[in-house]
Scaffold this motif. Structure first.
Motif, PDB file in Angstrom:
ATOM      1  N   ARG A  71       0.831  -1.208   0.000  1.00  0.00           N
ATOM      2  CA  ARG A  71       0.000   0.000   0.000  1.00  0.00           C
ATOM      3  C   ARG A  71       0.867   1.261   0.000  1.00  0.00           C
ATOM      4  NH1 ARG A  71      -4.649   1.479   4.465  1.00  0.00           N
ATOM      5  NH2 ARG A  71      -5.277   3.421   3.534  1.00  0.00           N
ATOM      6  N   ALA A  72       1.909   1.260   0.834  1.00  0.00           N
ATOM      7  CA  ALA A  72       2.796   2.426   0.897  1.00  0.00           C
ATOM      8  C   ALA A  72       3.484   2.649  -0.445  1.00  0.00           C
ATOM      9  CB  ALA A  72       3.830   2.236   2.008  1.00  0.00           C
ATOM     10  N   LEU A  73       4.028   1.590  -1.039  1.00  0.00           N
ATOM     11  CA  LEU A  73       4.726   1.732  -2.318  1.00  0.00           C
ATOM     12  C   LEU A  73       3.774   2.130  -3.434  1.00  0.00           C
ATOM     13  CD1 LEU A  73       7.210  -1.266  -2.107  1.00  0.00           C
ATOM     14  CD2 LEU A  73       7.712   1.179  -1.898  1.00  0.00           C
ATOM     15  N   THR A  74       2.587   1.577  -3.425  1.00  0.00           N
ATOM     16  CA  THR A  74       1.594   1.941  -4.436  1.00  0.00           C
ATOM     17  C   THR A  74       1.223   3.414  -4.324  1.00  0.00           C
ATOM     18  OG1 THR A  74       0.745  -0.320  -4.491  1.00  0.00           O
ATOM     19  CG2 THR A  74      -0.694   1.388  -5.357  1.00  0.00           C
ATOM     20  N   ASN A  75       1.097   3.929  -3.104  1.00  0.00           N
ATOM     21  CA  ASN A  75       0.816   5.354  -2.918  1.00  0.00           C
ATOM     22  C   ASN A  75       1.933   6.200  -3.530  1.00  0.00           C
ATOM     23  OD1 ASN A  75      -1.512   4.760  -1.502  1.00  0.00           O
ATOM     24  ND2 ASN A  75      -0.762   5.464   0.471  1.00  0.00           N
ATOM     25  N   LEU A  76       3.179   5.812  -3.288  1.00  0.00           N
ATOM     26  CA  LEU A  76       4.317   6.575  -3.818  1.00  0.00           C
ATOM     27  C   LEU A  76       4.372   6.507  -5.344  1.00  0.00           C
ATOM     28  CD1 LEU A  76       7.099   5.611  -1.241  1.00  0.00           C
ATOM     29  CD2 LEU A  76       5.638   7.648  -1.261  1.00  0.00           C
ATOM     30  N   ILE A  77       4.130   5.331  -5.896  1.00  0.00           N
ATOM     31  CA  ILE A  77       4.144   5.173  -7.355  1.00  0.00           C
ATOM     32  C   ILE A  77       3.002   5.958  -7.986  1.00  0.00           C
ATOM     33  CG2 ILE A  77       3.877   3.519  -9.249  1.00  0.00           C
ATOM     34  CD1 ILE A  77       5.340   1.460  -7.354  1.00  0.00           C
ATOM     35  N   ASP A  78       1.829   5.888  -7.383  1.00  0.00           N
ATOM     36  CA  ASP A  78       0.685   6.660  -7.904  1.00  0.00           C
ATOM     37  C   ASP A  78       0.997   8.154  -7.946  1.00  0.00           C
ATOM     38  OD1 ASP A  78      -0.897   4.413  -8.324  1.00  0.00           O
ATOM     39  OD2 ASP A  78      -2.033   4.658  -6.456  1.00  0.00           O
ATOM     40  N   ASN A  79       1.634   8.665  -6.885  1.00  0.00           N
ATOM     41  CA  ASN A  79       2.009  10.084  -6.867  1.00  0.00           C
ATOM     42  C   ASN A  79       3.007  10.395  -7.971  1.00  0.00           C
ATOM     43  OD1 ASN A  79       0.362  10.808  -4.762  1.00  0.00           O
ATOM     44  ND2 ASN A  79       1.993  11.014  -3.268  1.00  0.00           N
ATOM     45  N   ALA A  80       3.995   9.518  -8.142  1.00  0.00           N
ATOM     46  CA  ALA A  80       5.007   9.742  -9.186  1.00  0.00           C
ATOM     47  C   ALA A  80       4.348   9.776 -10.564  1.00  0.00           C
ATOM     48  CB  ALA A  80       6.075   8.649  -9.130  1.00  0.00           C
ATOM     49  N   LEU A  81       3.397   8.894 -10.795  1.00  0.00           N
ATOM     50  CA  LEU A  81       2.704   8.864 -12.086  1.00  0.00           C
ATOM     51  C   LEU A  81       1.836  10.098 -12.270  1.00  0.00           C
ATOM     52  CD1 LEU A  81       1.676   5.099 -12.148  1.00  0.00           C
ATOM     53  CD2 LEU A  81       3.469   6.199 -13.524  1.00  0.00           C
ATOM     54  N   LYS A  82       1.158  10.503 -11.219  1.00  0.00           N
ATOM     55  CA  LYS A  82       0.243  11.639 -11.303  1.00  0.00           C
ATOM     56  C   LYS A  82       0.976  12.954 -11.536  1.00  0.00           C
ATOM     57  CE  LYS A  82      -3.189  11.621  -8.538  1.00  0.00           C
ATOM     58  NZ  LYS A  82      -3.973  11.624  -7.302  1.00  0.00           N
ATOM     59  N   TYR A  83       2.087  13.142 -10.829  1.00  0.00           N
ATOM     60  CA  TYR A  83       2.774  14.430 -10.881  1.00  0.00           C
ATOM     61  C   TYR A  83       4.018  14.439 -11.773  1.00  0.00           C
ATOM     62  CZ  TYR A  83      -0.374  15.379  -7.055  1.00  0.00           C
ATOM     63  OH  TYR A  83      -1.499  15.520  -6.304  1.00  0.00           O
ATOM     64  N   GLY A  84       4.517  13.244 -12.127  1.00  0.00           N
ATOM     65  CA  GLY A  84       5.731  13.173 -12.919  1.00  0.00           C
ATOM     66  C   GLY A  84       5.605  12.408 -14.215  1.00  0.00           C
ATOM     67  N   GLY A  85       4.419  11.856 -14.490  1.00  0.00           N
ATOM     68  CA  GLY A  85       4.190  11.174 -15.754  1.00  0.00           C
ATOM     69  C   GLY A  85       4.668   9.745 -15.817  1.00  0.00           C
ATOM     70  N   LYS A  86       5.742   9.425 -15.125  1.00  0.00           N
ATOM     71  CA  LYS A  86       6.233   8.053 -15.062  1.00  0.00           C
ATOM     72  C   LYS A  86       6.988   7.859 -13.758  1.00  0.00           C
ATOM     73  CE  LYS A  86      10.365   8.934 -17.837  1.00  0.00           C
ATOM     74  NZ  LYS A  86      11.116   8.526 -19.011  1.00  0.00           N
ATOM     75  N   ALA A  87       7.218   6.608 -13.409  1.00  0.00           N
ATOM     76  CA  ALA A  87       7.892   6.292 -12.156  1.00  0.00           C
ATOM     77  C   ALA A  87       9.014   5.303 -12.414  1.00  0.00           C
ATOM     78  CB  ALA A  87       6.903   5.698 -11.154  1.00  0.00           C
ATOM     79  N   THR A  88      10.141   5.519 -11.757  1.00  0.00           N
ATOM     80  CA  THR A  88      11.235   4.557 -11.752  1.00  0.00           C
ATOM     81  C   THR A  88      11.322   3.998 -10.346  1.00  0.00           C
ATOM     82  OG1 THR A  88      12.424   5.802 -13.439  1.00  0.00           O
ATOM     83  CG2 THR A  88      13.702   4.213 -12.158  1.00  0.00           C
ATOM     84  N   VAL A  89      11.270   2.675 -10.245  1.00  0.00           N
ATOM     85  CA  VAL A  89      11.258   2.010  -8.948  1.00  0.00           C
ATOM     86  C   VAL A  89      12.542   1.197  -8.814  1.00  0.00           C
ATOM     87  CG1 VAL A  89       9.989   0.442  -7.443  1.00  0.00           C
ATOM     88  CG2 VAL A  89       8.740   1.866  -9.076  1.00  0.00           C
ATOM     89  N   ALA A  90      13.253   1.410  -7.698  1.00  0.00           N
ATOM     90  CA  ALA A  90      14.532   0.728  -7.484  1.00  0.00           C
ATOM     91  C   ALA A  90      14.669   0.320  -6.025  1.00  0.00           C
ATOM     92  CB  ALA A  90      15.686   1.650  -7.886  1.00  0.00           C
ATOM     93  N   MET A  91      15.668  -0.532  -5.764  1.00  0.00           N
ATOM     94  CA  MET A  91      15.942  -0.984  -4.406  1.00  0.00           C
ATOM     95  C   MET A  91      17.427  -1.265  -4.285  1.00  0.00           C
ATOM     96  SD  MET A  91      16.675  -3.685  -2.185  1.00  0.00           S
ATOM     97  CE  MET A  91      16.584  -5.100  -3.212  1.00  0.00           C
ATOM     98  N   ARG A  92      18.003  -0.824  -3.176  1.00  0.00           N
ATOM     99  CA  ARG A  92      19.401  -1.148  -2.890  1.00  0.00           C
ATOM    100  C   ARG A  92      19.508  -1.484  -1.404  1.00  0.00           C
ATOM    101  NH1 ARG A  92      22.590   2.363  -0.270  1.00  0.00           N
ATOM    102  NH2 ARG A  92      21.713   4.391   0.219  1.00  0.00           N
ATOM    103  N   ALA A  93      20.522  -2.273  -1.092  1.00  0.00           N
ATOM    104  CA  ALA A  93      20.712  -2.707   0.286  1.00  0.00           C
ATOM    105  C   ALA A  93      22.084  -2.303   0.790  1.00  0.00           C
ATOM    106  CB  ALA A  93      20.557  -4.219   0.373  1.00  0.00           C
ATOM    107  N   THR A  94      22.137  -2.025   2.084  1.00  0.00           N
ATOM    108  CA  THR A  94      23.405  -1.840   2.775  1.00  0.00           C
ATOM    109  C   THR A  94      23.493  -2.956   3.818  1.00  0.00           C
ATOM    110  OG1 THR A  94      22.536  -0.435   4.551  1.00  0.00           O
ATOM    111  CG2 THR A  94      23.206   0.666   2.502  1.00  0.00           C
ATOM    112  N   ALA A  95      24.507  -2.930   4.626  1.00  0.00           N
ATOM    113  CA  ALA A  95      24.667  -3.958   5.650  1.00  0.00           C
ATOM    114  C   ALA A  95      23.547  -3.913   6.690  1.00  0.00           C
ATOM    115  CB  ALA A  95      26.019  -3.812   6.341  1.00  0.00           C
ATOM    116  N   THR A  96      22.951  -2.738   6.897  1.00  0.00           N
ATOM    117  CA  THR A  96      21.964  -2.594   7.968  1.00  0.00           C
ATOM    118  C   THR A  96      20.538  -2.325   7.505  1.00  0.00           C
ATOM    119  OG1 THR A  96      22.470  -0.236   8.160  1.00  0.00           O
ATOM    120  CG2 THR A  96      23.681  -1.752   9.616  1.00  0.00           C
ATOM    121  N   ASP A  97      20.383  -1.806   6.280  1.00  0.00           N
ATOM    122  CA  ASP A  97      19.019  -1.490   5.853  1.00  0.00           C
ATOM    123  C   ASP A  97      18.836  -1.658   4.354  1.00  0.00           C
ATOM    124  OD1 ASP A  97      20.304   0.779   4.881  1.00  0.00           O
ATOM    125  OD2 ASP A  97      19.229   2.173   6.146  1.00  0.00           O
TER     126      ASP A  97
END
Length: 176
Positions: free
Chosen positions: A75-101
């Motif tokens: 739900r949280a990610l969908t809210n963020l993606i919806d905002n990106a689409l609404k206000y920015g036309g498209k969304a780029t979704v990525a993920m990276r990890a560190t040792a702690t988070d």
């Protein structure tokens, strides 16, 4: 009139508290699961792309496990993606990890948000689009709910303007 207005404001504050409490409770009452967060993020982006939305995959690491409440986090990610689409036309979704988070980012190419408003838009019912037209913006709860869900996971939601234009929304979550 003044008393009636104050009563209405009080009722609205109670509704807001209940709505945010619901989002937090939803995230805390759902049974936590250990998931491959990269596969999870990719799945959300693929589902939305398959629905014809302008989602671009970014770099995603696989094999990184987090403990989360998948429905709430979706739900949280969908809210963020919806905002990106609404206000920015498209969304780029990525993920990276560190040792702690783990950091999940949703970026757009829209106008961004004035620097002095970045923290403010995470508050409930705050909208920068002021026409009061529901077709040109929501009611101002999407970011507040996403932030509440991130916090319920022991994480944070931060917003920043991209140097090349657009907005970056980042959810940081602790790793297992």
């Amino acid at each position: 009139d003044r008393d009636r207005l104050l009563k209405t404001i009080g009722e609205m504050e109670d509704m807001l508290t209940a709505t945010l409490s619901f989002a937090r409770d939803e995230a805390t009452s759902e049974i936590g699961k250990r998931i491959d967060i990269g596969a999870f993020v990719t799945s959300i982006a693929d589902d939305m792309s398959d629905a014809g939305l302008a989602i671009q995959p970014g770099s995603v690491e696989s094999g990184v496990v987090v403990e989360c409440k998948p429905l709430a986090l979706r739900r949280a990610l969908t809210n963020l993606i919806d905002n990106a689409l609404k206000y920015g036309g498209k969304a780029t979704v990525a993920m990276r990890a560190t040792a702690t988070d783990v950091e999940i980012t949703v970026e757009d190419e829209g106008p961004g948000i004035p620097g002095d408003q970045l923290g403010r838009v995470l508050q409930p019912f705050v909208r920068l689009e002021e026409s009061r037209n529901r077709d040109t913006g929501g009611i101002g709860l999407g970011l507040a709910i996403a932030a509440s869900i991130a916090e319920a996971h022991g994480g944070t939601l931060t917003l920043s303007n991209r140097g090349e234009g657009g907005l970056r929304a980042s959810i940081a979550l602790p790793r297992c």
